[in-house]
Scaffold this motif. Structure first.
Motif, PDB file in Angstrom:
ATOM      1  N   VAL A   1       0.839  -1.203   0.000  1.00 23.06           N
ATOM      2  CA  VAL A   1       0.000   0.000   0.000  1.00 23.06           C
ATOM      3  C   VAL A   1       0.872   1.250   0.000  1.00 23.06           C
ATOM      4  N   LEU A   2       1.888   1.262   0.830  1.00 25.83           N
ATOM      5  CA  LEU A   2       2.758   2.446   0.923  1.00 25.83           C
ATOM      6  C   LEU A   2       3.553   2.663  -0.363  1.00 25.83           C
ATOM      7  N   VAL A   3       4.034   1.574  -0.960  1.00 28.23           N
ATOM      8  CA  VAL A   3       4.756   1.701  -2.233  1.00 28.23           C
ATOM      9  C   VAL A   3       3.811   2.196  -3.324  1.00 28.23           C
ATOM     10  N   ALA A   4       2.600   1.656  -3.383  1.00 29.57           N
ATOM     11  CA  ALA A   4       1.621   2.083  -4.389  1.00 29.57           C
ATOM     12  C   ALA A   4       1.277   3.558  -4.215  1.00 29.57           C
TER      13      ALA A   4
ATOM     14  N   PRO B   1      -2.596   2.518  -8.604  1.00 31.80           N
ATOM     15  CA  PRO B   1      -3.884   2.249  -7.952  1.00 31.80           C
ATOM     16  C   PRO B   1      -3.729   1.235  -6.807  1.00 31.80           C
ATOM     17  N   VAL B   2      -4.090   1.655  -5.623  1.00 28.88           N
ATOM     18  CA  VAL B   2      -3.934   0.827  -4.429  1.00 28.88           C
ATOM     19  C   VAL B   2      -4.851  -0.392  -4.499  1.00 28.88           C
ATOM     20  N   ALA B   3      -6.030  -0.236  -5.079  1.00 26.89           N
ATOM     21  CA  ALA B   3      -7.003  -1.336  -5.120  1.00 26.89           C
ATOM     22  C   ALA B   3      -6.442  -2.544  -5.878  1.00 26.89           C
ATOM     23  N   ASP B   4      -5.776  -2.298  -7.019  1.00 24.46           N
ATOM     24  CA  ASP B   4      -5.218  -3.408  -7.799  1.00 24.46           C
ATOM     25  C   ASP B   4      -4.148  -4.149  -7.009  1.00 24.46           C
ATOM     26  N   VAL B   5      -3.305  -3.392  -6.326  1.00 18.22           N
ATOM     27  CA  VAL B   5      -2.238  -3.985  -5.516  1.00 18.22           C
ATOM     28  C   VAL B   5      -2.842  -4.816  -4.380  1.00 18.22           C
ATOM     29  N   LEU B   6      -3.884  -4.292  -3.752  1.00 19.90           N
ATOM     30  CA  LEU B   6      -4.511  -5.001  -2.632  1.00 19.90           C
ATOM     31  C   LEU B   6      -5.199  -6.283  -3.072  1.00 19.90           C
TER      32      LEU B   6
END
Length: 180
Positions: free
Chosen positions: A126-129, A135-140
């Motif tokens: 989350v912090l890197v994104a 987009p944080v949602a894709d990473v999550l």
């Protein structure tokens, strides 16, 4: 003769006191050891409970951020919908954010309190994104799938070990019956 008798009585008294002190110290050590073991078991079960909630946390966070919520609002939503020790930690994080603590510091604090490798990976992602503007949602969502796959792998490994452990008594019974 009377001084020898007094010396003997004094020796017995000192020996009795020393034995009492040693027994008391041993009892105190035993109580401390038992309490330490119970505390460790409690922390381990809490860590397992947190670890089991991490995929749901990641998916809730992904859902809220994909709907347009920022990380603080998404965390607040997670605090309302989760249960157990992770919910308590996320609620504490929301309280920190409301008191003016920055998102990165609040998430690092959550990570330190929860002590979960899966949660650490999610928070780092989350912090890197956020830093990169990704987009944080894709990473999550990707992190949630990874954590679920990791949990499934661990469950299969655990089941495999228990299968072998359950076979041991059967093998020994068969060996015993063969020799009778």
């Amino acid at each position: 003769a009377s001084s020898a008798g007094c010396g003997c009585v004094a020796g017995i008294a000192v020996g009795g006191v020393a034995t009492g002190v040693l027994l008391g110290a041993a009892a105190a050590c035993a109580v401390w050891w038992i309490e330490a073991r119970l505390r460790a078991r409690g922390l381990q079960s809490r860590a397992r409970a947190v670890e089991q909630c991490v995929p749901a946390f990641a998916e809730l966070l992904a859902l809220a951020t994909s709907a347009g919520a920022g990380v603080p609002a998404a965390l607040e939503s997670c605090a309302q919908h989760l249960a157990g020790p992770l919910q308590e930690e996320v609620a504490d994080t929301v309280a920190e954010l409301r008191s003016g603590v920055g998102v990165e510091m609040a998430l690092r604090s959550l990570d330190a309190r929860a002590r979960s490798r899966s949660l650490t990976r999610i928070i780092d992602s989350v912090l890197v994104a956020r830093d990169r503007g990704t987009p944080v949602a894709d990473v999550l969502r990707a992190q949630a799938m990874d954590v679920r796959a990791d949990q499934a792998r661990q469950l299969m490994e655990s089941a495999g070990r228990k299968d072998v452990a359950m076979l041991v008594p059967i093998v020994f019974l068969e060996i015993g019956r063969a020799h009778v």
